[in-house]
Design a protein around this motif. Structure first.
Motif, PDB file in Angstrom:
ATOM      1  N   SER A 250       0.847  -1.118  -0.010  1.00 52.55           N
ATOM      2  CA  SER A 250      -0.111   0.172   0.078  1.00 52.55           C
ATOM      3  C   SER A 250       0.840   1.197   0.091  1.00 52.55           C
ATOM      4  CB  SER A 250      -0.934   0.100   1.303  1.00 52.55           C
ATOM      5  OG  SER A 250       0.208   0.301   2.433  1.00 52.55           O
ATOM      6  N   ALA A 251       0.293   2.533  -0.281  1.00 54.84           N
ATOM      7  CA  ALA A 251       1.006   3.689  -0.320  1.00 54.84           C
ATOM      8  C   ALA A 251       1.407   3.999   1.227  1.00 54.84           C
ATOM      9  CB  ALA A 251       0.051   4.763  -1.070  1.00 54.84           C
ATOM     10  N   HIS A 252       0.554   3.687   2.001  1.00 56.23           N
ATOM     11  CA  HIS A 252       0.866   4.225   3.449  1.00 56.23           C
ATOM     12  C   HIS A 252       2.198   3.479   3.584  1.00 56.23           C
ATOM     13  CE1 HIS A 252      -3.363   5.890   4.523  1.00 56.23           C
ATOM     14  NE2 HIS A 252      -2.757   6.527   3.622  1.00 56.23           N
ATOM     15  N   ARG A 253       2.383   2.114   3.347  1.00 56.07           N
ATOM     16  CA  ARG A 253       3.420   1.460   3.639  1.00 56.07           C
ATOM     17  C   ARG A 253       4.786   1.906   3.155  1.00 56.07           C
ATOM     18  NH1 ARG A 253       3.030  -2.981   6.979  1.00 56.07           N
ATOM     19  NH2 ARG A 253       1.033  -3.543   6.457  1.00 56.07           N
ATOM     20  N   VAL A 254       4.511   2.200   2.065  1.00 53.19           N
ATOM     21  CA  VAL A 254       5.646   3.006   1.077  1.00 53.19           C
ATOM     22  C   VAL A 254       6.100   4.107   2.050  1.00 53.19           C
ATOM     23  CG1 VAL A 254       6.810   3.694  -0.897  1.00 53.19           C
ATOM     24  CG2 VAL A 254       5.077   1.811  -0.977  1.00 53.19           C
ATOM     25  N   ILE A 255       5.264   5.117   2.118  1.00 59.24           N
ATOM     26  CA  ILE A 255       5.406   6.295   2.815  1.00 59.24           C
ATOM     27  C   ILE A 255       5.936   6.002   4.150  1.00 59.24           C
ATOM     28  CG2 ILE A 255       4.069   8.460   3.896  1.00 59.24           C
ATOM     29  CD1 ILE A 255       4.409   8.666   0.833  1.00 59.24           C
ATOM     30  N   GLY A 256       5.210   5.201   4.923  1.00 60.76           N
ATOM     31  CA  GLY A 256       5.969   4.921   6.189  1.00 60.76           C
ATOM     32  C   GLY A 256       7.345   4.440   6.232  1.00 60.76           C
ATOM     33  N   TYR A 257       7.631   3.509   5.281  1.00 61.63           N
ATOM     34  CA  TYR A 257       9.237   3.270   5.116  1.00 61.63           C
ATOM     35  C   TYR A 257       9.936   4.273   4.880  1.00 61.63           C
ATOM     36  CZ  TYR A 257      12.596  -0.224   4.338  1.00 61.63           C
ATOM     37  OH  TYR A 257      13.943  -0.834   4.513  1.00 61.63           O
ATOM     38  N   CYS A 258       9.574   5.172   3.691  1.00 60.40           N
ATOM     39  CA  CYS A 258      10.340   6.348   3.676  1.00 60.40           C
ATOM     40  C   CYS A 258      10.609   7.448   4.859  1.00 60.40           C
ATOM     41  CB  CYS A 258       9.830   7.110   2.480  1.00 60.40           C
ATOM     42  SG  CYS A 258       9.908   6.133   0.942  1.00 60.40           S
ATOM     43  N   ALA A 259       9.513   7.452   5.575  1.00 55.21           N
ATOM     44  CA  ALA A 259       9.381   8.342   6.673  1.00 55.21           C
ATOM     45  C   ALA A 259      10.538   7.933   7.580  1.00 55.21           C
ATOM     46  CB  ALA A 259       7.919   8.659   7.191  1.00 55.21           C
ATOM     47  N   TRP A 260      10.405   6.488   7.951  1.00 54.07           N
ATOM     48  CA  TRP A 260      11.535   5.863   8.809  1.00 54.07           C
ATOM     49  C   TRP A 260      12.981   6.261   8.314  1.00 54.07           C
ATOM     50  CZ3 TRP A 260      14.326   1.326   7.583  1.00 54.07           C
ATOM     51  CH2 TRP A 260      14.982   0.771   8.735  1.00 54.07           C
ATOM     52  N   LEU A 261      13.200   6.004   6.858  1.00 54.49           N
ATOM     53  CA  LEU A 261      14.349   6.314   6.485  1.00 54.49           C
ATOM     54  C   LEU A 261      14.646   7.743   6.554  1.00 54.49           C
ATOM     55  CD1 LEU A 261      14.075   4.584   2.816  1.00 54.49           C
ATOM     56  CD2 LEU A 261      15.885   3.614   4.960  1.00 54.49           C
ATOM     57  N   LEU A 262      13.886   8.666   6.710  1.00 49.49           N
ATOM     58  CA  LEU A 262      14.287  10.007   6.960  1.00 49.49           C
ATOM     59  C   LEU A 262      14.174  10.416   8.402  1.00 49.49           C
ATOM     60  CD1 LEU A 262      11.648  11.665   4.212  1.00 49.49           C
ATOM     61  CD2 LEU A 262      14.128  11.844   4.238  1.00 49.49           C
ATOM     62  N   GLY A 263      14.059   9.403   9.112  1.00 46.40           N
ATOM     63  CA  GLY A 263      14.307   9.716  10.774  1.00 46.40           C
ATOM     64  C   GLY A 263      13.009  10.113  11.356  1.00 46.40           C
ATOM     65  N   LEU A 264      11.904  10.199  10.555  1.00 44.40           N
ATOM     66  CA  LEU A 264      10.597  10.736  11.017  1.00 44.40           C
ATOM     67  C   LEU A 264       9.835   9.719  11.865  1.00 44.40           C
ATOM     68  CD1 LEU A 264       9.617  12.755   8.040  1.00 44.40           C
ATOM     69  CD2 LEU A 264      10.853  13.694   9.828  1.00 44.40           C
ATOM     70  N   LEU A 265      10.078   8.193  11.745  1.00 46.05           N
ATOM     71  CA  LEU A 265       9.355   7.481  12.368  1.00 46.05           C
ATOM     72  C   LEU A 265      10.171   6.466  13.210  1.00 46.05           C
ATOM     73  CD1 LEU A 265       6.412   6.101  10.057  1.00 46.05           C
ATOM     74  CD2 LEU A 265       6.169   7.759  11.939  1.00 46.05           C
ATOM     75  N   ALA A 266       9.716   6.187  14.292  1.00 48.31           N
ATOM     76  CA  ALA A 266      10.908   5.175  15.053  1.00 48.31           C
ATOM     77  C   ALA A 266      10.993   3.746  14.287  1.00 48.31           C
ATOM     78  CB  ALA A 266      10.472   4.895  16.456  1.00 48.31           C
ATOM     79  N   GLN A 267       9.988   3.394  13.596  1.00 51.72           N
ATOM     80  CA  GLN A 267       9.549   1.887  12.962  1.00 51.72           C
ATOM     81  C   GLN A 267       8.869   2.362  11.676  1.00 51.72           C
ATOM     82  OE1 GLN A 267      10.671  -0.629  14.160  1.00 51.72           O
ATOM     83  NE2 GLN A 267      11.449   0.101  16.112  1.00 51.72           N
TER      84      GLN A 267
END
Ligand code: GLU
Length: 438
Positions: free
Chosen positions: A377-394
């Protein structure tokens, strides 16, 4: 309310190397905020994809960062399709990019701009740069020889023709893979300097040539939001740069500088492999402004009175782009149509594959087409990228818009090492997300 100054930290200092070279005069009044009406610059970011293939995870990570940076400041985002290098362009890739961005919730404002439709603008820029006098572009220690051809005046201290081999040219004008810079040794500048008749004869003979912009012995300093203070010496770290290739294609460096200036871009976000290019683009930007670019060209559909307005503003625009008055809490100068302050820059750590090589569009397993077809899903892709950007812990699924309020560069600046992603970071989720669902 989001405080704009939190993200408005940039200092651009194009300074001379002590004692070695001449001064590039700054025309206009240094105190830009004192001379004309100053206001907060509306933030204008941009997506600048090259339509050479389907976006991969690394592209999405960069787009998400650009989008959040602008949206967190209530800014606009321009979509600029960088299709100037036609041999690299894949038919329909622009439409895939737009479709993927929309699917991801990364919206842009207005119509997309295609570089391929702005060729006249780039030709104008080359003409303007070629009119620069030695007092604005040159070390006084280099006396300039001049040759005129193709309605351009070539000078050793501004723009000159280069007859060197293709590999020199390619290295100097393609930023996509790695840093890509080769410092040009100045062979054809010396030819023009010492033997202008031969330069003229080769031009008359129709010898293939690129055009290069002279790089003076000056430091360019800027503060990157992620990588901090950066200093590059134009002559030593960059060298005379190709601005039009031998095949007639305008270089990325020139096109992107003209576009960012014309479009009032205030917020540049891209991979760290372009840190050095930023120094060059700041220099080209300064030279364009010094050549009268904003006063003479930035007319759009305006009438005569608008033209007059812009030329009256041009002094202050030069000041704001070339010296160090744009301090942390200064409001950069805004003209009616175009912001001319120096943009802020954020360069991102690169994304490598499991083998440690930078992600490329050839790596199909991480491209949006494959991921979407597998039901990620788009949310999963975004969440993964947000994690790469240091914006999410997981790497948790999340919507891009839900990240806006928490966006900051701090965590990324604290860990600037390149990221390495496994060959299939979504392996555990295949089938658990609905195909095409957000
Ligand atoms: N078109 C460039 C790329 O895809 C973007 C460079 C930039 O952001 O200035 O790498």
């Amino acid at each position: 309310m989001y405080e704009m100054l939190d993200i408005a930290h940039v200092v651009a200092d194009l300074s001379n190397v002590t004692g070695e070279v001449g001064t590039i005069p700054v025309t206009g009044t240094p105190d830009v905020t004192g001379t004309t009406r100053a206001m907060r610059t509306p933030v204008v970011g941009r997506f600048a994809p090259t339509p050479s293939g389907r976006m991969h995870l690394g592209n999405v990570y960069a787009m998400l960062a650009a989008w959040l940076s602008a949206r967190a400041a209530d800014g606009r985002i321009i979509l600029r399709i960088e299709d100037i290098d036609q041999p690299r362009v894949l038919p329909d890739a622009d439409r895939w990019i737009m479709d993927d961005l929309t699917w991801l919730g990364l919206t842009w404002d207005g119509e997309p701009v295609y570089q391929s439709q702005r060729l006249d603008r780039y030709a104008d820029a080359i003409r303007m740069l070629s009119t620069l006098s030695s007092s604005t572009s040159c070390s006084p220690s280099v006396s300039s020889a001049t040759v005129t051809a193709d309605h351009l005046t070539f000078r050793t201290n501004a723009i000159y023709p280069c007859f060197c081999s293709r590999s020199d040219i390619r290295a100097a004008s393609a930023p996509q893979e790695g840093d890509g810079f080769v410092v040009y040794p100045g062979t054809c500048r010396r030819l023009l300097q010492h033997n202008p008749d031969e330069t003229r004869a080769r031009l008359e003979h129709g010898d293939q040539h690129s055009l290069r912009l002279f790089a003076p012995n000056r430091n360019v300093q800027f503060t990157d939001r992620v990588f901090g203070s950066q200093t590059f010496n134009l002559a030593h770290d960059l060298g005379d740069t190709v601005i039009r290739r031998a095949d007639g294609i305008v270089s990325y460096q020139l096109a992107v500088t003209v576009d960012d200036l014309d479009m009032g871009v205030t917020d540049v976000v891209r991979g760290r492999d372009l840190l050095r290019s930023t120094a060059l683009q700041l220099y080209i930007r300064e030279q364009l402004i010094a050549s009268g670019w904003l006063a003479d060209n930035n007319c759009d559909d305006s009438d005569d009175s608008d033209d007059r307005d812009l030329s009256e503003r041009s002094d202050s625009t030069v000041a704001s782009a070339s010296v160090d008055e744009v301090s942390d809490n200064a409001f950069v100068e805004v003209s009616a149509a175009t912001s001319v302050g120096v943009p802020s820059f954020a360069h991102l750590p690169l994304i490598d594959n499991a083998a440690g090589k930078r992600l490329a569009k050839r790596q199909r397993s991480l491209d949006m087409g494959v991921l979407r077809a597998r039901g990620v899903s788009a949310h999963r892709v975004i969440g993964y990228c947000a994690w790469l950007l240091g914006l999410l812990a997981q790497p948790e699924p999340c919507a891009a818009r839900d990240l806006i309020d928490h966006f900051s560069w701090e965590r990324l600046a604290a860990n600037r090492s390149d990221r390495r992603v496994p060959d299939d970071p979504f392996a555990d989720f295949v089938g658990s997300d609905d195909a095409g669902a957000h």
